[in-house]
Motif scaffolding. Structure first.
Motif, PDB file in Angstrom:
ATOM      1  N   GLU A  73       1.911  -4.494   5.595  1.00 56.72           N
ATOM      2  CA  GLU A  73       2.271  -3.538   6.638  1.00 56.72           C
ATOM      3  C   GLU A  73       1.990  -4.100   8.021  1.00 56.72           C
ATOM      4  O   GLU A  73       2.727  -3.854   8.974  1.00 56.72           O
ATOM      5  N   TYR A  74       0.929  -4.890   8.120  1.00 58.57           N
ATOM      6  CA  TYR A  74       0.615  -5.585   9.362  1.00 58.57           C
ATOM      7  C   TYR A  74      -0.351  -6.713   9.057  1.00 58.57           C
ATOM      8  O   TYR A  74      -0.859  -6.856   7.937  1.00 58.57           O
ATOM      9  N   VAL A  75      -0.600  -7.529  10.080  1.00 55.76           N
ATOM     10  CA  VAL A  75      -1.459  -8.708   9.962  1.00 55.76           C
ATOM     11  C   VAL A  75      -2.572  -8.589  10.986  1.00 55.76           C
ATOM     12  O   VAL A  75      -2.346  -8.138  12.113  1.00 55.76           O
ATOM     13  N   GLU A  76      -3.788  -9.001  10.602  1.00 55.84           N
ATOM     14  CA  GLU A  76      -4.911  -9.042  11.537  1.00 55.84           C
ATOM     15  C   GLU A  76      -5.283 -10.496  11.801  1.00 55.84           C
ATOM     16  O   GLU A  76      -5.477 -11.284  10.851  1.00 55.84           O
ATOM     17  N   LEU A  77      -5.396 -10.840  13.087  1.00 55.18           N
ATOM     18  CA  LEU A  77      -5.624 -12.215  13.508  1.00 55.18           C
ATOM     19  C   LEU A  77      -6.898 -12.279  14.338  1.00 55.18           C
ATOM     20  O   LEU A  77      -6.920 -11.786  15.466  1.00 55.18           O
ATOM     21  N   PRO A  78      -7.951 -12.874  13.822  1.00 51.58           N
ATOM     22  CA  PRO A  78      -9.179 -13.014  14.611  1.00 51.58           C
ATOM     23  C   PRO A  78      -9.005 -14.044  15.715  1.00 51.58           C
ATOM     24  O   PRO A  78      -8.170 -14.943  15.634  1.00 51.58           O
ATOM     25  N   ALA A  79      -9.833 -13.918  16.748  1.00 51.93           N
ATOM     26  CA  ALA A  79      -9.688 -14.794  17.913  1.00 51.93           C
ATOM     27  C   ALA A  79      -9.998 -16.243  17.592  1.00 51.93           C
ATOM     28  O   ALA A  79      -9.454 -17.147  18.228  1.00 51.93           O
ATOM     29  N   ASP A  80     -10.857 -16.510  16.608  1.00 47.59           N
ATOM     30  CA  ASP A  80     -11.247 -17.897  16.347  1.00 47.59           C
ATOM     31  C   ASP A  80     -10.222 -18.662  15.518  1.00 47.59           C
ATOM     32  O   ASP A  80     -10.343 -19.875  15.328  1.00 47.59           O
ATOM     33  N   GLY A  81      -9.180 -17.991  14.996  1.00 46.42           N
ATOM     34  CA  GLY A  81      -8.140 -18.666  14.236  1.00 46.42           C
ATOM     35  C   GLY A  81      -8.587 -19.214  12.903  1.00 46.42           C
ATOM     36  O   GLY A  81      -7.873 -19.997  12.284  1.00 46.42           O
ATOM     37  N   ARG A  82      -9.733 -18.773  12.413  1.00 40.03           N
ATOM     38  CA  ARG A  82     -10.292 -19.323  11.168  1.00 40.03           C
ATOM     39  C   ARG A  82      -9.922 -18.500   9.938  1.00 40.03           C
ATOM     40  O   ARG A  82     -10.333 -18.825   8.829  1.00 40.03           O
ATOM     41  N   SER A  83      -9.164 -17.420  10.120  1.00 41.65           N
ATOM     42  CA  SER A  83      -8.749 -16.611   8.984  1.00 41.65           C
ATOM     43  C   SER A  83      -7.547 -15.779   9.369  1.00 41.65           C
ATOM     44  O   SER A  83      -7.168 -15.688  10.548  1.00 41.65           O
ATOM     45  N   VAL A  84      -6.931 -15.153   8.379  1.00 40.84           N
ATOM     46  CA  VAL A  84      -5.860 -14.196   8.606  1.00 40.84           C
ATOM     47  C   VAL A  84      -5.953 -13.146   7.509  1.00 40.84           C
ATOM     48  O   VAL A  84      -6.220 -13.468   6.346  1.00 40.84           O
ATOM     49  N   THR A  85      -5.764 -11.891   7.880  1.00 41.35           N
ATOM     50  CA  THR A  85      -5.832 -10.787   6.928  1.00 41.35           C
ATOM     51  C   THR A  85      -4.486 -10.082   6.877  1.00 41.35           C
ATOM     52  O   THR A  85      -3.913  -9.743   7.918  1.00 41.35           O
ATOM     53  N   PHE A  86      -3.991  -9.882   5.658  1.00 42.22           N
ATOM     54  CA  PHE A  86      -2.769  -9.122   5.444  1.00 42.22           C
ATOM     55  C   PHE A  86      -3.146  -7.770   4.855  1.00 42.22           C
ATOM     56  O   PHE A  86      -3.836  -7.708   3.824  1.00 42.22           O
ATOM     57  N   VAL A  87      -2.712  -6.706   5.494  1.00 43.88           N
ATOM     58  CA  VAL A  87      -2.957  -5.347   5.009  1.00 43.88           C
ATOM     59  C   VAL A  87      -1.674  -4.850   4.360  1.00 43.88           C
ATOM     60  O   VAL A  87      -0.633  -4.738   5.021  1.00 43.88           O
ATOM     61  N   LEU A  88      -1.733  -4.575   3.070  1.00 41.71           N
ATOM     62  CA  LEU A  88      -0.534  -4.283   2.292  1.00 41.71           C
ATOM     63  C   LEU A  88      -0.078  -2.838   2.470  1.00 41.71           C
ATOM     64  O   LEU A  88      -0.885  -1.930   2.700  1.00 41.71           O
ATOM     65  N   ARG A  89       1.213  -2.636   2.324  1.00 38.81           N
ATOM     66  CA  ARG A  89       1.757  -1.280   2.377  1.00 38.81           C
ATOM     67  C   ARG A  89       1.339  -0.496   1.136  1.00 38.81           C
ATOM     68  O   ARG A  89       1.402  -1.027   0.014  1.00 38.81           O
ATOM     69  N   ASP A  90       0.995   0.779   1.326  1.00 38.10           N
ATOM     70  CA  ASP A  90       0.619   1.575   0.158  1.00 38.10           C
ATOM     71  C   ASP A  90       1.830   1.974  -0.670  1.00 38.10           C
ATOM     72  O   ASP A  90       1.684   2.417  -1.813  1.00 38.10           O
ATOM     73  N   ILE A  91       3.069   1.788  -0.133  1.00 35.71           N
ATOM     74  CA  ILE A  91       4.265   2.120  -0.911  1.00 35.71           C
ATOM     75  C   ILE A  91       4.773   0.945  -1.730  1.00 35.71           C
ATOM     76  O   ILE A  91       5.692   1.113  -2.554  1.00 35.71           O
ATOM     77  N   ALA A  92       4.215  -0.268  -1.526  1.00 40.36           N
ATOM     78  CA  ALA A  92       4.714  -1.458  -2.223  1.00 40.36           C
ATOM     79  C   ALA A  92       4.436  -1.339  -3.719  1.00 40.36           C
ATOM     80  O   ALA A  92       3.297  -1.109  -4.131  1.00 40.36           O
ATOM     81  N   ARG A  93       5.472  -1.502  -4.524  1.00 42.51           N
ATOM     82  CA  ARG A  93       5.368  -1.268  -5.960  1.00 42.51           C
ATOM     83  C   ARG A  93       6.057  -2.370  -6.767  1.00 42.51           C
ATOM     84  O   ARG A  93       7.061  -2.950  -6.345  1.00 42.51           O
ATOM     85  N   TRP A  94       5.491  -2.604  -7.957  1.00 43.66           N
ATOM     86  CA  TRP A  94       6.183  -3.399  -8.967  1.00 43.66           C
ATOM     87  C   TRP A  94       7.244  -2.527  -9.620  1.00 43.66           C
ATOM     88  O   TRP A  94       7.226  -1.295  -9.492  1.00 43.66           O
ATOM     89  N   HIS A  95       8.137  -3.145 -10.350  1.00 44.50           N
ATOM     90  CA  HIS A  95       9.205  -2.387 -10.996  1.00 44.50           C
ATOM     91  C   HIS A  95       8.682  -1.445 -12.079  1.00 44.50           C
ATOM     92  O   HIS A  95       9.405  -0.528 -12.493  1.00 44.50           O
ATOM     93  N   ASP A  96       7.462  -1.642 -12.541  1.00 45.48           N
ATOM     94  CA  ASP A  96       6.880  -0.704 -13.514  1.00 45.48           C
ATOM     95  C   ASP A  96       6.143   0.450 -12.834  1.00 45.48           C
ATOM     96  O   ASP A  96       5.515   1.277 -13.501  1.00 45.48           O
ATOM     97  N   GLY A  97       6.204   0.514 -11.512  1.00 45.07           N
ATOM     98  CA  GLY A  97       5.614   1.616 -10.781  1.00 45.07           C
ATOM     99  C   GLY A  97       4.196   1.388 -10.308  1.00 45.07           C
ATOM    100  O   GLY A  97       3.664   2.176  -9.513  1.00 45.07           O
ATOM    101  N   ARG A  98       3.548   0.321 -10.752  1.00 44.73           N
ATOM    102  CA  ARG A  98       2.181   0.066 -10.338  1.00 44.73           C
ATOM    103  C   ARG A  98       2.169  -0.531  -8.927  1.00 44.73           C
ATOM    104  O   ARG A  98       3.099  -1.229  -8.535  1.00 44.73           O
ATOM    105  N   PRO A  99       1.114  -0.277  -8.148  1.00 45.00           N
ATOM    106  CA  PRO A  99       1.080  -0.787  -6.771  1.00 45.00           C
ATOM    107  C   PRO A  99       0.854  -2.291  -6.717  1.00 45.00           C
ATOM    108  O   PRO A  99       0.204  -2.880  -7.588  1.00 45.00           O
TER     109      PRO A  99
END
Length: 619
Positions: free
Chosen positions: A119-145
């Motif tokens: 859903e969005y990305v978090e970028l710390p100032a030091d550039g030593r990591s990146v965080t991806f925050v997933l959408r709560d609607i994202a689903r596999w074809h079997d319905g599981r998140p």
């Protein structure tokens, strides 16, 4: 002739990002870096992303394109797997459409990836990591998140069991952690590898729960669970595969998907031979094709359906870098380890004659590993580029500093006497002489080798080249095998000479490790197919990856390009700046194509055209 396409493994625009001139990673909203992580709807390495947060759809699509209908495409060879991420097996075309990436690339801009599974990305100032925050609607074809654990599992399994490419591409990631079901963080060695954040966004997420109890390292011949717009409907291994659009696809209303994935059914039919495939298209067995053979484009499309307007043709100009396609020599073989020998073999490749007599003047000679981009070297090294190369001067050919690299040019008549004379001088200097009309070294070994091809198309290019080699006393022969056998041999580096494609992007980066570095030369399945082992090249690749800004990336890449060219590791062939396409007239198209792609997934079946076509074919 590409041996294997990473795009099929899901990196749909895997290397399409460029470093910003400022050296700062851009995000979806403007602002200076601060101690708190920045939240971004998009990532770009070339200033700001082109599209703002909340954009309605990609600008090159028709957001009101109707859904429905079928499209049939063709593929050559065969397949025996739905796992395109491993060395073993030959994957089915279209397998990448089963999965969704964290961020989706926009092929309309040189660098830009937009929130998709994330859903969005978090970028710390030091550039030593990146965080991806997933959408709560994202689903596999079997319905599981889709969860952060799926992302962690995908990353780890691809690094341990996937193609060697992944280990090279993500080599600077030190840790990946699922902080909660929707948050996944990647930590990296240092902030110098500025491209890494962007390429992590291209990861296609795989379902951990479905793969439990299955061996990921083995070819998969059952329909896998996915999350994408399509799922496998039915297949006949090696002959055809049919994908069906998922009607309740979780991302169908996202701005990254509107106007795309419009057909209900996507089918690939397999053909053993390119000639048979073209004839099948003429007969209406499938709907759309790209034409990569200049002769066929010039002469092969004069058939009744074209004359009646039932089949349409177009040439679409694109802005993609064209990399390098060429004959490569396996430098693991002693025969090709002398640079003078490799240069000699390149001297008798007569592009001008081929372009005139075989290609209908359709191509431009390639003169760089980064052709049609700002990263191609030219002239003599100067300024900052010269400064980069100076520490390696005593380990480089002197020509790197004193001569502009130029490919040999002939008059196009087939007379290559001057080139052959220069080639023989180089071969004599390397210890080869002609005895009984055969090139032989002091040990009595004759100079002969095999050119491995994966289809008959390139035989007409290889055979005139072989005739020119014979003027040097070299005996070369062609061996043509089917694509699966070709892939097996190339993965094992079991070849003397072949045709290879080194695709490039508008942001050369981590993929260069897999192309050129010593560590990859002996790793089966790597893309260092040539077998280059050069500490100078290794050092230049490291410098390229660590480039702090766009200008440094330019000069560091040009330095690498120059060193590779003067190594005579490949015999450059040609490139084109257009897509040549033909289709049966049943489709609607957006008003324009994306600048850096074909955009076929934005086409749709036009019901009125389809009815008119069917009526015309009946009559």
């Amino acid at each position: 002739m590409r041996r294997r396409d990473v795009l099929s493994a899901g990196f749909a625009a895997g290397l399409a990002a460029t470093l910003p001139a400022s050296g700062a990673l851009a995000q979806g909203t403007a602002g200076q870096a601060s101690a708190a992580p920045r939240r971004a709807h998009a990532l770009s390495l070339l200033g700001e992303p082109a599209l703002p947060e909340g954009f309605p759809h990609f600008p090159w699509v028709n957001p009101d394109a109707p859904k429905g209908g079928e499209i049939t495409l063709h593929a050559l060879g065969s397949y025996d797997s739905f796992n395109p991420f491993i060395l073993r097996g030959t994957p089915a075309n279209g397998a990448g459409s089963l999965y969704d990436p964290l961020l989706r690339v926009n092929p309309d801009e040189p660098s830009g990836e937009y929130a998709h599974v994330a859903e969005y990305v978090e970028l710390p100032a030091d550039g030593r990591s990146v965080t991806f925050v997933l959408r709560d609607i994202a689903r596999w074809h079997d319905g599981r998140p889709i969860t952060a654990e799926d992302v962690v599992w995908t990353f780890n399994i691809l690094r341990t069991s996937g193609r060697p490419f992944y280990r090279a591409y993500w080599g600077d990631v030190t840790e990946v952690v699922a902080e909660d079901p929707r948050r996944v963080t990647f930590r990296v060695k240092d902030a110098e590898n500025r491209e890494l954040t962007t390429i992590l966004g291209q990861i296609l997420v795989l379902p951990k729960h479905w793969w439990e109890g299955r061996d990921f390292s083995r070819p998969l011949l059952e329909a896998p669970l996915g999350s994408g717009a399509y799922k496998v409907d039915r297949f006949e291994a090696g002959r055809s595969v049919t994908y069906r659009r998922v009607p309740d696809y979780w991302a169908r209303d996202l701005n990254t998907m509107k106007g795309t994935s419009n057909w209900d059914v996507l089918r690939y039919d397999y053909y053993r031979d390119a000639t048979v495939a073209l004839e099948a298209f003429k007969a209406g067995a499938y709907d759309f094709r790209t034409e990569n053979v200049a002769r066929e484009w010039a002469t092969g499309y004069d058939f009744p359906a074209v004359r009646r307007g039932l089949v349409k043709r177009d040439e679409i100009r694109h802005e993609l870098p064209t990399g390098l396609q060429g004959f490569i020599m396996n430098e693991r073989r002693p025969l090709f380890q002398d640079r003078r020998v490799r240069e000699a073999l390149g001297l008798v490749f007569d592009f001008e004659w081929m372009n005139k007599n075989l290609f209908y003047e359709a191509y431009t000679r390639t003169t760089s590993y980064f052709s049609n981009s700002e990263f191609a070297s030219s002239g003599l090294p100067q300024g900052r580029e010269l400064e980069i190369l100076q520490p390696f001067r005593d380990r480089l050919p002197p020509e790197v500093f004193t001569q502009e690299f130029k490919v040999p040019v002939t008059d196009g008549t087939g007379n290559i006497r001057d080139q052959a004379r220069r080639a023989l001088d180089l071969l004599r200097a390397a210890g080869w002489t002609i005895r009984d009309r055969r090139l032989t070294n002091a040990a009595g070994q004759r100079f002969d080798f095999e050119i491995l091809l994966n289809g008959a198309t390139f035989e007409r290019i290889a055979l005139p080249y072989i005739q020119n080699l014979q003027r040097l006393g070299i005996e070369a022969r062609v061996r043509t095998v089917d694509p699966p056998q070709y892939q097996v041999r190339m993965d094992a580096f079991d070849y003397d000479m072949t045709v290879e494609v080194f695709g490039q992007s508008e942001s050369p980066g981590n993929e260069q490790r897999d192309f050129w570095t010593s560590a990859k030369a002996d790793e089966n399945g790597s893309r260092n197919t040539i077998g280059i082992k050069d500490p100078v090249v290794d050092a230049l690749v490291d410098l390229l990856i660590a480039a702090p800004n766009l200008e440094e990336l330019r000069v560091r890449t040009r330095a690498l390009d120059r060193v590779l060219l003067w190594g005579h590791h490949a015999i450059p062939q040609w490139h084109s700046r257009t897509f040549r396409i033909a289709w049966w007239d049943k489709f609607g198209r957006p008003e324009r194509n994306p600048r850096r792609g074909l955009g076929l997934d934005s086409w749709w079946v036009d019901a009125a055209r389809e009815r008119a076509l069917a009526e015309a074919r009946r009559s």
